[in-house]
Structures are given as C-alpha cells and as structure tokens.
Design a protein around this motif. Structure first.
Motif, PDB file in Angstrom:
ATOM      1  N   HIS A   1       0.952  -1.087  -0.394  1.00 22.00           N
ATOM      2  CA  HIS A   1       0.048  -0.636   0.299  1.00 22.00           C
ATOM      3  C   HIS A   1       0.709   1.144  -0.365  1.00 22.00           C
ATOM      4  CE1 HIS A   1       0.839   0.781   4.502  1.00 22.00           C
ATOM      5  NE2 HIS A   1      -0.081   1.718   4.407  1.00 22.00           N
ATOM      6  N   ASP A   2       2.242   1.052   1.049  1.00 22.48           N
ATOM      7  CA  ASP A   2       3.044   2.284   1.070  1.00 22.48           C
ATOM      8  C   ASP A   2       4.258   1.947  -0.634  1.00 22.48           C
ATOM      9  OD1 ASP A   2       4.870   3.847   1.383  1.00 22.48           O
ATOM     10  OD2 ASP A   2       5.761   2.845   2.584  1.00 22.48           O
ATOM     11  N   SER A   3       4.310   0.752  -1.234  1.00 19.13           N
ATOM     12  CA  SER A   3       5.551   0.819  -2.319  1.00 19.13           C
ATOM     13  C   SER A   3       4.709   1.406  -3.249  1.00 19.13           C
ATOM     14  CB  SER A   3       5.923  -0.374  -2.249  1.00 19.13           C
ATOM     15  OG  SER A   3       5.581  -0.980  -2.757  1.00 19.13           O
TER      16      SER A   3
ATOM     17  N   ALA B   1       3.212  -1.945  10.203  1.00 17.50           N
ATOM     18  CA  ALA B   1       4.426  -0.827  10.562  1.00 17.50           C
ATOM     19  C   ALA B   1       4.459   0.515   9.686  1.00 17.50           C
ATOM     20  CB  ALA B   1       5.510  -1.353  10.461  1.00 17.50           C
ATOM     21  N   GLU B   2       4.144   0.414   8.186  1.00 20.45           N
ATOM     22  CA  GLU B   2       4.264   1.157   7.520  1.00 20.45           C
ATOM     23  C   GLU B   2       2.315   1.285   7.582  1.00 20.45           C
ATOM     24  OE1 GLU B   2       6.706   2.529   5.881  1.00 20.45           O
ATOM     25  OE2 GLU B   2       7.746   0.783   4.629  1.00 20.45           O
ATOM     26  N   LEU B   3       2.151   0.729   7.669  1.00 19.31           N
ATOM     27  CA  LEU B   3       0.812   2.263   7.905  1.00 19.31           C
ATOM     28  C   LEU B   3       0.930   3.239   9.306  1.00 19.31           C
ATOM     29  CD1 LEU B   3      -2.329   1.896   7.343  1.00 19.31           C
ATOM     30  CD2 LEU B   3      -3.159   0.241   9.643  1.00 19.31           C
TER      31      LEU B   3
ATOM     32  N   GLY C   1      11.560   6.551  10.199  1.00 20.78           N
ATOM     33  CA  GLY C   1      11.205   5.252  10.610  1.00 20.78           C
ATOM     34  C   GLY C   1      12.705   4.476   9.767  1.00 20.78           C
ATOM     35  N   HIS C   2      12.892   5.376   8.794  1.00 24.79           N
ATOM     36  CA  HIS C   2      14.075   4.603   7.801  1.00 24.79           C
ATOM     37  C   HIS C   2      15.698   4.727   8.009  1.00 24.79           C
ATOM     38  CE1 HIS C   2      10.007   3.778   5.457  1.00 24.79           C
ATOM     39  NE2 HIS C   2      10.653   3.256   5.382  1.00 24.79           N
ATOM     40  N   THR C   3      15.531   6.066   8.126  1.00 24.86           N
ATOM     41  CA  THR C   3      16.910   5.737   8.194  1.00 24.86           C
ATOM     42  C   THR C   3      17.998   4.515   8.928  1.00 24.86           C
ATOM     43  OG1 THR C   3      16.434   8.149   7.968  1.00 24.86           O
ATOM     44  CG2 THR C   3      19.229   7.680   8.251  1.00 24.86           C
TER      45      THR C   3
ATOM     46  N   SER D   1      11.548  -8.224   8.218  1.00 20.55           N
ATOM     47  CA  SER D   1      10.886  -7.678   7.190  1.00 20.55           C
ATOM     48  C   SER D   1      11.196  -6.742   7.021  1.00 20.55           C
ATOM     49  CB  SER D   1       9.234  -8.103   7.316  1.00 20.55           C
ATOM     50  OG  SER D   1       8.924  -8.144   8.268  1.00 20.55           O
ATOM     51  N   HIS D   2      11.277  -5.917   5.992  1.00 29.48           N
ATOM     52  CA  HIS D   2      11.472  -3.942   5.876  1.00 29.48           C
ATOM     53  C   HIS D   2      11.116  -3.173   7.494  1.00 29.48           C
ATOM     54  CE1 HIS D   2      12.183  -0.305   3.971  1.00 29.48           C
ATOM     55  NE2 HIS D   2      10.559  -0.002   3.884  1.00 29.48           N
ATOM     56  N   GLY D   3       9.426  -3.746   7.369  1.00 37.71           N
ATOM     57  CA  GLY D   3       8.736  -3.507   8.392  1.00 37.71           C
ATOM     58  C   GLY D   3       9.145  -3.379   9.129  1.00 37.71           C
TER      59      GLY D   3
ATOM     60  N   SER E   1      11.912  -3.605  10.573  1.00 35.39           N
ATOM     61  CA  SER E   1      13.144  -2.998  10.721  1.00 35.39           C
ATOM     62  C   SER E   1      12.255  -1.030  10.896  1.00 35.39           C
ATOM     63  CB  SER E   1      13.815  -3.101   9.515  1.00 35.39           C
ATOM     64  OG  SER E   1      14.661  -4.304   8.990  1.00 35.39           O
ATOM     65  N   VAL E   2      11.405  -0.934  10.100  1.00 42.63           N
ATOM     66  CA  VAL E   2      11.582   0.395  10.148  1.00 42.63           C
ATOM     67  C   VAL E   2      10.418   0.432  11.793  1.00 42.63           C
ATOM     68  CG1 VAL E   2       9.397   1.767   9.059  1.00 42.63           C
ATOM     69  CG2 VAL E   2      11.046   0.757   7.575  1.00 42.63           C
ATOM     70  N   MET E   3      10.106  -0.173  12.026  1.00 40.49           N
ATOM     71  CA  MET E   3       8.826  -0.334  13.150  1.00 40.49           C
ATOM     72  C   MET E   3      10.468  -0.009  14.533  1.00 40.49           C
ATOM     73  SD  MET E   3       6.759  -0.454  15.507  1.00 40.49           S
ATOM     74  CE  MET E   3       5.339  -0.888  14.812  1.00 40.49           C
TER      75      MET E   3
END
Ligand SMILES: NC(=O)c1ccc[n+]([C@@H]2O[C@H](COP(=O)([O-])OP(=O)(O)OC[C@H]3O[C@@H](n4cnc5c(N)ncnc54)[C@H](O)[C@@H]3O)[C@@H](O)[C@H]2O)c1
Ligand SMILES: [Zn+2]
Length: 366
Positions: free
Chosen positions: A136-138, A184-186, A246-248, A263-265, A267-269
């Motif tokens: 939903h993000d990408s 997490a992206e949500l 949250g991405h750096t 998973s990517h999210g 890590s973003v959390m």
C-alpha cells in the motif's frame, strides 16, 4: 470497494482496494488492456505458485496476448540479472512501445517490474496488482528501483503506473512476518499525519491479526496519506522525505541483520522507535510516547532484540552509507508531535546516546 485517485503533474490513476477488484479488468480496464498489443504478467514466483490462476482468469478477455514471466520471490528479484532477464524476455516475445506490464507480487516485484516498464523502449505502461500489505506504500507514487551490490534501490526511475488493484483476499496467504511488515508502514503513515488515528492503531489489540474489512479501510487511509504527499512532491524535493520516517535507522537494522532476515517493515518499526527516542531527547515528544511504541512493538512481536545483536558502530556504518546522508551529517525525519514530521540533521553523538538509551529500554524484549 475503496477507491482513491492519485494525481501528479502529468499522471492520474486510480488505486482500488477490496475483495473483487480484479473483476474490473473486464469492465473499467477493458480498454486499457485491449489497447495493448502484448501483455506480460511479471509475477513473484511464490505469489504465482498460489495465486496465478486467479489473475489469469480475470484477464481472460486478453488471453491471446498474455504471457507470464515469473521472477525470484521477494527482494532477490531486484537484481540486475533479473532486470536484464525480463528485458530479454519482452524483446524475445515481440513486445513493443504499445505493450503493457502487470506486476504481480509485493513491493519488490512492483519495484522491479516498474523499473522494467520505465525503461523498456524508454517506457511502457504498467498496472500494479500488489499482493502484500506493505505494497500500500510501495505501489503508490511511481518510485521504481533495483538493488546494486553497493546498496539498495541505487538504480531506478520515477514511473507512474496506469492503475493499482489490490485484491484483499490475497493477503490471507501472507506469512505473519509480512503482515507485521506492512502494518508497520501503515503506522508510519499514521504517525506522520494524524494523532487520533495513531492512537487508535496503538490501542488496537488485534493489530497484527486484522480482518479483511479493517484492512480495506485502514490501507485506504494509508494510501491517502501517501497519495497526498506524492501529489505535493512527486520527486522528493520536500515533504515526500517525511515518508522516510523510521527508515534511516530502520534501513541500518535491515542491512545489519542481513536483508531478508527481518522484513522491511519490522526494521522500520525499530527505526520509528529510534526516531521517537531522538525526538524525545530533543524535547519534542513525550517520554511516554516512546514508551508506548516500545510496549506496542513488543506486544505485537516486532523483533526488538535485533538492536542488541550489533554494536552502535555497525549500525552507524550502515547509516553513513544511506543515501539520505548529506554533507557528512545524518538526516532524520523526526516528529515535533504526532502528525508533525520534519527533517533535521543529527550528530553522531546524538545517535549514540539514542542507541544507548534504546538498548537499555528494550532489554530482554521479544
Ligand atoms: N517504491 C516505493 O516507493 C517503495 C516503498 C516502500 C518499499 N518499497 C520496496 O518494497 C520492497 C518490500 O516489499 P514487500 O514488503 O511487499 O516485500 P516483498 O515483495 O519482498 O514480499 C515479501 C515476501 O512475501 C511473499 N509474498 C508476497 N505476496 C504474498 C502473498 N499474497 N502470499 C504469500 N506470500 C507473499 C514474497 O514472495 C516475499 O517472499 C522493498 O524492496 C522496498 O525497497 C518500495
Ligand atoms: Zn518503507
């Protein structure tokens, strides 16, 4: 069914989300499909193994010009080798500038297939049929990319899709790690836009066990945030940077642990917690908010232990390689409050202090 229109300077397309969106291929999207001379589904192999018949049946009206190219599952597909393989496949199949690509998979497949579409004969149309919650993000915004041995997403292009169709039933086969990832992206979209919504999400005990109906409504809200930002700043000159909340640190965690382990999210959390820690240290957000997010992440089994598995210097090395670094200082998206993101430079000392504080606070957690 939920629908949202994304508008950028030169493009306008719909994002549809619901249980029966693929039915639109034979109605709303009939002209788009029939106007193409050839159509290729570029499909994540894991997704194809479970869900390819569903998509093929929905595309029955263009059966004669349809070919399928499966690519390695997940992040592995974002390679030069797969990129070149897809381009050769299209050329050998006689694809032209009037052809169409349909990306069928998660964010990785969308990034790869989108980049193939962006560059095949200098750009052809593509439809994205995302199969993960994270997408939903990408899938919105037109960023496409592949990875290089030197780093993630290092080669890519902006190329907007012609349509994005989420068929929500496909989420049911997602592993729980990928459910956590997308959600997490949500939460990120909530944090950078709306306090009330953020608090609702943080209070949701079944956050990582969502119903299809809840997901349809919530993902639409997330897509709305993304679409608004993309409309304002298509080429990431200003507000689009907020989406890196949250991405750096998150990318550093993802890289240190080895891509694919977390998973990517997930890590973003961890990266969002780190950003809140920095915001708190700068006197911008309350200590209780950082605390609340740590508790929430722990309850929902986000892998907080990962920050204990590496030294600060290891994370720092990865952060320095991040392309968000400019003139030797690290750029972070922090919050002045929920819904009030801003970009600021952070020194190594501040990063170290936040890391130390966070390792203490997450001692012994999941
Ligand atoms: N372009 C952008 O704006 C943007 C934004 C955010 C993330 N991304 C990119 O998105 C990628 C991550 O995307 P993702 O989280 O969707 O991961 P992914 O595409 O790597 O998919 C994750 C895993 O789930 C599997 N899978 C996908 N759909 C499934 C389904 N319905 N059932 C069972 N398994 C399924 C895949 O095979 C893979 O193993 C990263 O490469 C990231 O860089 C891009
Ligand atoms: Zn992300």
């Amino acid at each position: 069914m939920g629908k949202l229109t994304v508008e950028t300077t030169n493009h306008r397309y719909d994002v549809l989300i619901g249980p029966t969106t693929y039915a639109l291929f034979s109605t709303v999207y009939k002209d788009l499909l029939t106007s193409a001379d050839r159509i290729a589904i570029i499909a994540d192999e894991k997704v194809a193994a479970i869900h390819l018949p569903l998509l093929e049946e929905s595309l029955a009206i263009v059966k004669d010009k349809l070919v399928v190219k499966t690519i390695p599952a997940g992040e592995a597909c974002k390679s030069i080798a797969t990129y070149a393989d897809c381009q050769s496949f299209l050329l050998q199949q006689g694809f032209t500038r009037q052809s169409l690509i349909i990306a069928y998979g998660g964010g990785a497949c969308g990034d790869l297939a989108g980049y193939v579409a962006a560059t095949f004969m200098r750009g052809i149309r593509y439809i994205h049929c995302p199969t993960t919650i994270l997408a939903h993000d990408s899938a919105v915004g037109g960023k496409t990319a592949i990875n290089m041995p030197e780093g993630k997403n290092m080669v890519g292009a902006f190329h907007q899709p012609s349509a994005v169709l989420f068929q929500t039933g496909l989420f049911s086969s997602l592993p729980s790690q990928e459910v956590r990832s997308g959600l997490a992206e949500l939460l990120k979209h909530a944090f950078i836009s709306n306090e009330e919504w953020t608090m609702q999400l943080l209070a949701n005990k079944s956050f990582t066990n969502p119903s299809e109906k809840w997901l349809t409504e919530e993902l639409l809200k997330g897509i709305q945030v993304k679409a608004k930002i993309v409309a304002e700043d298509e080429f990431e000159q200003s507000t689009r940077k907020f989406l890196n909340f949250g991405h750096t640190f998150g990318h550093a965690v993802e890289a240190a642990c080895g891509f694919g382990k977390l998973s990517h999210g997930e890590s973003v959390m961890i990266g969002m917690i780190y950003s809140l820690q920095l915001s708190e240290m700068m006197g911008l957000t309350a200590k209780t908010l950082t605390e609340q997010l740590i508790q929430f992440a722990n309850e929902h089994e986000y892998p907080l232990h990962s920050i204990h598995d590496f030294s600060f210097d290891e994370f720092m090395n990865y952060m320095q390689k991040d392309k968000k670094m400019s003139h030797g200082k690290l750029n972070f998206v922090l919050l002045k409050g929920i819904g009030q993101p801003f970009v600021t430079e952070v020194t190594r000392e501040q990063c170290l202090r936040a890391f130390q504080e966070l390792t203490t606070r997450t001692e012994g957690m999941s």
